[in-house]
Design an enzyme around this catalytic site. Structure first.
Site, short mmCIF file in Angstrom:
data_model
loop_
_atom_site.label_atom_id
_atom_site.label_comp_id
_atom_site.label_asym_id
_atom_site.label_seq_id
_atom_site.Cartn_x
_atom_site.Cartn_y
_atom_site.Cartn_z
N CYS A 53 25.32 -39.47 -10.49
CA CYS A 53 25.51 -39.52 -9.07
C CYS A 53 24.89 -38.27 -8.60
O CYS A 53 24.67 -37.31 -8.97
CB CYS A 53 27.11 -39.46 -9.01
SG CYS A 53 27.61 -39.47 -7.24
N ARG A 108 28.54 -31.70 -7.72
CA ARG A 108 29.65 -30.87 -8.81
C ARG A 108 29.27 -31.58 -10.11
O ARG A 108 30.12 -31.30 -11.28
CB ARG A 108 31.05 -31.33 -8.45
CG ARG A 108 31.47 -30.76 -7.13
CD ARG A 108 32.76 -31.37 -6.63
NE ARG A 108 32.57 -32.44 -6.24
CZ ARG A 108 33.59 -33.46 -5.93
NH1 ARG A 108 34.76 -32.89 -5.52
NH2 ARG A 108 33.13 -34.71 -5.50
N CYS A 117 34.72 -39.94 -7.40
CA CYS A 117 33.40 -40.11 -6.68
C CYS A 117 33.67 -40.66 -5.42
O CYS A 117 34.31 -41.70 -5.17
CB CYS A 117 32.64 -41.19 -7.66
SG CYS A 117 30.82 -41.50 -7.16
N HIS A 156 31.38 -40.30 -12.42
CA HIS A 156 32.41 -39.33 -12.45
C HIS A 156 33.74 -39.73 -11.46
O HIS A 156 33.64 -40.40 -10.63
CB HIS A 156 31.89 -38.06 -11.74
CG HIS A 156 31.55 -37.95 -10.32
ND1 HIS A 156 32.22 -37.39 -9.54
CD2 HIS A 156 30.58 -38.82 -9.71
CE1 HIS A 156 31.75 -37.57 -8.21
NE2 HIS A 156 30.75 -38.43 -8.28
N ASP A 194 26.30 -36.43 -6.36
CA ASP A 194 27.34 -35.39 -6.23
C ASP A 194 26.97 -34.08 -6.86
O ASP A 194 26.59 -33.95 -7.97
CB ASP A 194 28.63 -35.91 -6.75
CG ASP A 194 29.96 -35.08 -6.48
OD1 ASP A 194 29.98 -33.76 -6.86
OD2 ASP A 194 31.02 -35.71 -5.86
#
Ligand code: CO
Length: 211
Positions: free
Chosen positions: A42, A46, A101, A98, A44
């Protein structure tokens, strides 16, 4: 918060540190890229592939998009997959989602995110539809989204196996293995949720017989 100038300054410090540690570090990396892993994760911020797996530059070939989707008309993803499998000859392809999400959560709402995002998230709604009975039975919202996250990873791995890229490599080179993982933002732990060995069974509808 880092300013844009700070990023460039940090980069100089990082490069100097690396060179001090190992004077040939960049010279070596510049001439060689032999990663054994392709990571489809992803976007993302993080979930940085190298950091959470303790790997170094040069070890993982990376593709990231919102909610780690493998879409059979996505030329960007398919180019990365083809290059990684046919040229870099990776041994493993990992789809890593994750928990927590935003893309998965968004797809479970009825909100209009405007056409482009609606189109992207639609793929996740289609995964939900496949497992609607199981998902609707989960009353806790967070637990339901978590389960959808796992099932989404599973479906994306199955999508990989439907490509001629993967099937050809399976048939002619006995690799790569496909892995579905989910990373926990709350504890930093990766949970393997799905796996396909070389030449795993796939729906005959998607099988190419003249590779
Ligand atoms: Co995400």
């Amino acid at each position: 918060m880092y300013s844009i100038e700070k990023l460039l300054l940090e980069n100089k410090g990082w490069a100097a540190g690396k060179t001090a540690e190992d004077p040939e570090y960049f010279e070596r990396l510049a001439h060689l890229q032999t990663p054994e892993f392709l990571w489809i994760g992803c976007s993302d911020s993080r979930v940085p592939a190298n950091e959470i797996t303790g790997t170094q530059p040069g070890e993982i070939f990376v593709h990231r998009n919102i909610a780690n989707l493998v879409i059979h008309t996505d030329v960007n993803l398919l180019s990365v997959l083809e290059f990684a499998v046919e040229h870099l000859k990776v041994k493993h392809v990992i789809v890593c989602g994750h928990y927590g999400c935003g893309g998965i959560k968004a797809a479970t709402t009825n909100h209009d995110f405007k056409q482009v995002l609606n189109m992207w998230l639609r793929n996740i709604k289609d995964v939900y539809r496949l497992y609607k009975e199981e998902l609707d039975a989960i009353k806790d919202d967070e637990a339901r989204v978590d389960r959808l996250t796992e099932l989404n990873v599973r479906e994306q791995v199955l999508h990989l196996a439907k490509t001629s890229i993967i099937q050809r490599a399976w048939q002619h080179d006995n690799r790569p293995e496909l892995h579905g993982w989910v990373y926990g933002l709350k504890d930093g732990i990766i949970k393997p949720v799905f796996h396909m060995n070389v030449n795993a069974e796939i729906d005959s509808l998607y099988k190419y017989d003249d590779l």
